[in-house]
Motif scaffolding. Structure first.
Motif, short mmCIF file in Angstrom:
data_model
loop_
_atom_site.label_atom_id
_atom_site.label_comp_id
_atom_site.label_asym_id
_atom_site.label_seq_id
_atom_site.Cartn_x
_atom_site.Cartn_y
_atom_site.Cartn_z
N LEU A 69 0.97 -0.63 -0.40
CA LEU A 69 0.27 -0.16 -0.01
C LEU A 69 1.00 1.38 -0.26
O LEU A 69 2.19 0.87 0.71
CB LEU A 69 -0.83 -0.12 1.09
CG LEU A 69 -1.88 -1.13 1.70
CD1 LEU A 69 -2.63 -0.81 3.05
CD2 LEU A 69 -2.81 -1.13 0.20
N SER A 70 0.25 1.98 -0.37
CA SER A 70 1.06 3.11 -0.31
C SER A 70 1.36 4.21 0.55
O SER A 70 0.33 3.31 1.66
CB SER A 70 0.76 4.94 -1.47
OG SER A 70 -1.08 4.50 -1.45
N GLY A 95 0.31 7.29 1.55
CA GLY A 95 -1.41 7.43 1.57
C GLY A 95 -2.66 6.21 2.17
O GLY A 95 -3.35 6.43 2.62
N GLU A 96 -2.08 5.39 1.17
CA GLU A 96 -3.96 4.18 1.25
C GLU A 96 -3.44 3.98 2.96
O GLU A 96 -4.64 3.34 3.57
CB GLU A 96 -3.31 3.09 0.12
CG GLU A 96 -3.68 3.00 -0.38
CD GLU A 96 -2.43 2.50 -1.69
OE1 GLU A 96 -3.97 2.29 -3.13
OE2 GLU A 96 -2.46 1.89 -1.52
N MET A 97 -2.14 2.98 2.89
CA MET A 97 -1.88 2.96 5.09
C MET A 97 -2.74 4.04 5.88
O MET A 97 -3.01 3.59 6.96
CB MET A 97 -0.40 2.66 5.30
CG MET A 97 -0.14 2.14 4.66
SD MET A 97 2.13 1.60 5.19
CE MET A 97 2.92 1.69 4.13
N ALA A 147 -4.91 5.80 5.46
CA ALA A 147 -6.11 6.20 4.89
C ALA A 147 -7.01 4.59 6.14
O ALA A 147 -7.97 5.05 6.82
CB ALA A 147 -6.73 6.05 3.66
N GLU A 148 -6.21 3.38 5.89
CA GLU A 148 -6.95 2.48 6.02
C GLU A 148 -6.73 3.18 7.97
O GLU A 148 -7.41 2.10 8.91
CB GLU A 148 -5.91 0.95 5.83
CG GLU A 148 -5.71 0.66 4.34
CD GLU A 148 -7.65 0.03 4.67
OE1 GLU A 148 -7.53 -0.99 5.36
OE2 GLU A 148 -8.07 0.00 3.47
#
Length: 106
Positions: free
Chosen positions: A43-44, A46-48, A50-51
């Motif tokens: 995950l990027s 940003g994705e991390m 967000a999660e």
């Protein structure tokens, strides 16, 4: 001595021009055990974020520490575990490194 496990200082985000493609390396007693790039993460950043933020409130100053992907790291060889006297060095390209000696817990 540092109380923060990440080192004695933090690197501001604007000092890291390309956090999506940094070389990372972990050494055990001077031998490279893991070598890769943040570009290979599942995950990027940003994705991390967000999660993680779906489950907890992130606030300024929070520090997130992530592990290594499956099939990477010292756990690959079940015959090799960290022992008293080992040193583990983590390096991130353009940011720096930190070396931690391994000592048994009391």
């Amino acid at each position: 001595a540092s109380l923060f496990p990440g080192g004695r200082s933090l690197v501001p985000g604007d000092s890291v021009p390309t956090p999506v493609a940094l070389g990372v390396r972990l050494e055990l007693n001077g031998d490279t055990c893991i070598q890769g790039s943040t570009a290979d993460a599942l995950l990027s950043v940003g994705e991390m974020l967000a999660e993680i933020s779906m489950g907890i409130l992130l606030e300024p100053g929070d520090v997130l520490m992530l592990g290594t992907p499956e099939n990477m790291g010292l756990g690959q060889n079940p015959e090799r575990w960290l022992t008293d006297g080992d040193t583990v060095t983590s390096r991130i390209e353009g940011i720096g490194s930190i070396t931690n000696p391994i000592h048994p817990t009391a």
